[in-house]
Enzyme design. Structure first.
Site, mmCIF file in Angstrom:
data_model
loop_
_atom_site.group_PDB
_atom_site.id
_atom_site.type_symbol
_atom_site.label_atom_id
_atom_site.label_comp_id
_atom_site.label_asym_id
_atom_site.label_seq_id
_atom_site.Cartn_x
_atom_site.Cartn_y
_atom_site.Cartn_z
ATOM 1 N NE ARG A 175 16.973 7.487 -0.385
ATOM 2 C CZ ARG A 175 15.747 7.076 -0.637
ATOM 3 N NH1 ARG A 175 15.512 6.101 -1.495
ATOM 4 N NH2 ARG A 175 14.714 7.638 -0.035
ATOM 5 N N PRO A 202 -2.692 0.632 -8.097
ATOM 6 C CG PRO A 202 -3.724 1.426 -10.032
ATOM 7 C CD PRO A 202 -2.973 0.254 -9.496
ATOM 8 C CB ILE A 239 6.034 2.793 -11.589
ATOM 9 C CG1 ILE A 239 4.860 1.872 -11.176
ATOM 10 C CG2 ILE A 239 7.246 1.987 -12.031
ATOM 11 C CD1 ILE A 239 5.067 1.101 -9.871
ATOM 12 C CB ALA A 246 14.571 -0.095 -2.092
ATOM 13 N NE ARG A 283 13.951 33.705 12.763
ATOM 14 C CZ ARG A 283 13.087 33.146 13.598
ATOM 15 N NH1 ARG A 283 13.395 32.081 14.262
ATOM 16 N NH2 ARG A 283 11.895 33.646 13.776
ATOM 17 C CD GLU A 338 10.957 0.979 -1.740
ATOM 18 O OE1 GLU A 338 10.651 -0.221 -1.554
ATOM 19 O OE2 GLU A 338 11.279 1.428 -2.849
HETATM 20 P P1 TGC Z 1 3.423 -12.942 2.599
HETATM 21 O O1 TGC Z 1 2.578 -12.496 1.500
HETATM 22 O O2 TGC Z 1 2.832 -13.965 3.475
HETATM 23 O O3 TGC Z 1 4.872 -13.498 2.221
HETATM 24 C C1 TGC Z 1 5.140 -13.784 0.953
HETATM 25 C C2 TGC Z 1 6.548 -14.335 0.841
HETATM 26 O O4 TGC Z 1 7.453 -13.236 0.916
HETATM 27 C C3 TGC Z 1 8.409 -13.476 1.953
HETATM 28 N N1 TGC Z 1 8.763 -12.206 2.540
HETATM 29 C C4 TGC Z 1 9.970 -11.664 2.395
HETATM 30 N N2 TGC Z 1 11.074 -12.116 1.772
HETATM 31 C C5 TGC Z 1 12.162 -11.333 1.789
HETATM 32 N N3 TGC Z 1 12.174 -10.131 2.422
HETATM 33 C C6 TGC Z 1 11.086 -9.654 3.044
HETATM 34 N N4 TGC Z 1 11.133 -8.459 3.638
HETATM 35 C C7 TGC Z 1 9.915 -10.425 3.052
HETATM 36 N N5 TGC Z 1 8.677 -10.254 3.553
HETATM 37 C C8 TGC Z 1 7.989 -11.357 3.235
HETATM 38 C C9 TGC Z 1 7.664 -14.404 2.902
HETATM 39 O O5 TGC Z 1 8.590 -15.117 3.694
HETATM 40 C C10 TGC Z 1 6.938 -15.290 1.944
HETATM 41 O O6 TGC Z 1 7.869 -16.189 1.379
HETATM 42 P P2 TGC Z 1 7.412 -17.676 0.952
HETATM 43 O O7 TGC Z 1 8.614 -18.242 0.277
HETATM 44 O O8 TGC Z 1 7.047 -18.364 2.222
HETATM 45 O O9 TGC Z 1 6.241 -17.519 0.038
HETATM 46 O O10 TGC Z 1 3.786 -11.677 3.219
HETATM 47 P P3 TGC Z 1 4.174 -11.408 4.676
HETATM 48 O O11 TGC Z 1 3.014 -11.745 5.586
HETATM 49 O O12 TGC Z 1 5.475 -12.057 5.005
HETATM 50 O O13 TGC Z 1 4.361 -9.860 4.551
HETATM 51 C C11 TGC Z 1 3.270 -8.999 4.707
HETATM 52 C C12 TGC Z 1 3.816 -7.587 4.557
HETATM 53 C C13 TGC Z 1 2.696 -6.614 4.866
HETATM 54 C C14 TGC Z 1 4.962 -7.383 5.527
HETATM 55 C C15 TGC Z 1 4.308 -7.390 3.101
HETATM 56 O O14 TGC Z 1 3.246 -7.565 2.254
HETATM 57 C C16 TGC Z 1 4.928 -6.041 2.907
HETATM 58 O O15 TGC Z 1 6.125 -5.818 3.136
HETATM 59 N N6 TGC Z 1 4.138 -5.044 2.434
HETATM 60 C C17 TGC Z 1 4.651 -3.715 2.091
HETATM 61 C C18 TGC Z 1 5.019 -3.709 0.640
HETATM 62 C C19 TGC Z 1 5.688 -2.411 0.251
HETATM 63 O O16 TGC Z 1 6.641 -1.994 0.853
HETATM 64 N N7 TGC Z 1 5.169 -1.808 -0.831
HETATM 65 C C20 TGC Z 1 5.676 -0.544 -1.303
HETATM 66 C C21 TGC Z 1 6.662 -0.757 -2.423
HETATM 67 S S1 TGC Z 1 7.222 0.779 -3.039
HETATM 68 C C22 TGC Z 1 6.966 0.591 -4.681
HETATM 69 O O17 TGC Z 1 6.539 -0.381 -5.188
HETATM 70 C C23 TGC Z 1 7.380 1.690 -5.524
HETATM 71 S S2 TGC Z 1 8.881 1.239 -6.152
HETATM 72 C C24 TGC Z 1 9.739 2.630 -5.816
HETATM 73 C C25 TGC Z 1 9.587 3.597 -6.927
HETATM 74 O O18 TGC Z 1 9.338 3.170 -8.077
HETATM 75 O O19 TGC Z 1 9.768 4.829 -6.678
#
Ligand code: TGC
Length: 399
Positions: A105, A149, A178, A257, A283, A378
């Site tokens: 998945r 990292p 990644i 995702a 079992r 995610e």
């Molecule tokens: P902030 O930095 O203030 O907001 C930035 C801009 O992003 C917008 N935004 C979103 N837009 C769409 N969908 C969402 N879910 C959004 N969340 C935020 C926000 O409105 C803002 O837009 P703009 O136009 O005003 O600049 O961030 P925040 O305070 O809203 O969010 C903070 C937080 C912690 C929720 C966010 O940083 C977050 O979701 N962090 C978790 C990131 C995450 O899930 N990382 C793991 C990714 S997995 C991966 O990379 C591996 S890929 C999979 C693989 O290869 O196997």
């Protein structure tokens, strides 16, 4: 010719489960068709070898073209060789693939929800025509290079930089976790620029790009996750995704995702529940089947409740996605709840199996390990709890 192993219990698995609960009557024929085809693929092409693949850390890349031929890659995207299926159909396919293994998945998520979605949402017409049909068929694999990292929860702190150099960009930095990077043809690389975060389509044979699989994983062993290095990688301006500005770009792809995960983990949960029900009646302990004891039945009932609620939540979220009204906070509700409950279901199933539950004779321990990875990527439990908390209070508690 592949034939389905079951005909009447598509979502809920074996009849013991579907006799208590089924959502088939809430699905269209087209949705049931997608689910049935995904289930056949999972049962016939993934499940027969998954325990040894997991043990041997083997990703069976030869299945990619078959997934493409089945229409599962970027299946929610319309046009450019993609199937244009609805969100619920896509979710059901994720559920069936993850019932076999989260790694598969995850492959479909990285290819379709992340890499292809980035191009479909933010790419130029040329970029879409160049890449999407080849990715839909599985001829081209894409990866999504966002996480670094030092931690994945705060992409705003990314240190990968892209600097303009005449008509080109030079990208330098490190990425981690990644998926598929070592076998991908292109990487969607997110980098800080003088104008804010931007996304680039980077062919992985560009000088300076390297990907090294992380081999000491105790989860997701039948799939590939890599460390990626970008050492002065030069790409032309035409490689930049023209419509992606700021973190909204990668976060919009993460929404896709995360949506697939909400459904997918219920597949892993169903697989564990099926095994637990089977073992409860087969079992013998203290002179009879362990399922005759009230504590065992209470465990099975609790597992069924959470599985049932998780599928209904996924379906509700799917209908909202199809209506165009789904919000990021609602996605966080689904991801937090369903991964958490899938892990709890796997744990309960393990206890019904006794010591056998930790062996590869059963899929339960493999699902448990995989689900710990799914809990972390995610958006961790903590991040999704804080997204929900912010939606409830209006107060930001991330820092
Ligand atoms: P902030 O930095 O203030 O907001 C930035 C801009 O992003 C917008 N935004 C979103 N837009 C769409 N969908 C969402 N879910 C959004 N969340 C935020 C926000 O409105 C803002 O837009 P703009 O136009 O005003 O600049 O961030 P925040 O305070 O809203 O969010 C903070 C937080 C912690 C929720 C966010 O940083 C977050 O979701 N962090 C978790 C990131 C995450 O899930 N990382 C793991 C990714 S997995 C991966 O990379 C591996 S890929 C999979 C693989 O290869 O196997």
């Amino acid at each position: 010719m592949m034939t389905p192993t079951t005909s009447t219990d598509r979502v809920t698995g074996r009849s013991a489960i579907s006799s208590v609960f089924t959502v088939d009557d809430l699905l269209s024929e087209a949705e049931i068709g997608w689910q049935t085809r995904a289930r056949m693929f999972a049962e016939q092409r993934i499940s027969p070898t998954i325990e040894t693949d997991f043990e041997d850390r083997h990703f069976r890349s030869e299945l990619i073209a078959e997934l493409g031929a089945g229409g599962f890659l970027g299946m929610h995207i319309t046009g450019y060789g993609c199937a244009g299926a609805g969100a619920v159909s896509y979710g059901l396919a994720c559920l069936e693939l993850e019932a076999a293994d989260s790694g598969w998945r995850t492959f479909v998520s990285v290819q379709g929800s992340l890499a292809m979605s980035a191009i479909a949402k933010f790419g130029s017409e040329d970029q879409k025509k160049t890449w999407l049909p080849a990715m839909a068929s599985g001829q081209v694999v894409g990866c999504f290079a966002l996480t670094e990292p030092t931690g994945g929860s705060d992409p705003a702190a990314m240190t990968t930089r892209a600097e303009r150099d005449g008509a080109d960009w030079i990208i330098t930095g490190d990425k981690r976790w990644i998926g598929l990077a070592s076998l991908a043809t292109i990487a969607i690389v997110w980098a800080q620029t003088a104008e804010g975060v931007r996304g680039f389509i980077v062919p992985t044979d560009t000088p300076g790009f390297s990907a090294t699989p992380i081999t000491n994983k105790l989860a997701m062993r039948a799939s590939i996750q890599c460390d990626v290095q970008l050492d002065g990688v030069r790409v032309p301006e035409s490689a930049r995704l023209p419509l992606a500005e700021g973190l909204r770009g990668p976060f919009s792809c993460l929404n896709e995702a995360r949506y697939g995960i909400i459904w997918g983990v219920m597949g892993a949960a169903r697989s564990c529940l099926e095994v637990a029900v089977d073992r409860a009646v087969s079992r013998d302990v203290f002179g009879g089947p362990i399922g005759r004891f009230q504590i065992t039945q209470e465990k099975l009932a609790t597992m069924l409740l959470e599985y049932e609620k998780g599928v209904l939540l996924a379906l509700h979220i799917g209908r909202k996605k199809e209506a165009g009204t789904l919000t990021p906070a609602q996605i966080s509700v689904g991801k937090l709840n369903n991964v958490r409950e899938a892990i709890a279901i796997a744990g309960q199933a393990r206890s019904v199996l006794g010591g056998d539950g930790i062996t590869s004779d059963f899929p339960v321990m493999r699902h448990m390990a995989n689900l710990e990875a799914v809990r972390t990527y995610e958006g961790t439990d903590e991040i999704h709890a804080l997204v929900i908390g912010r939606a409830l209070t209006g107060l930001d508690a991330f820092k």
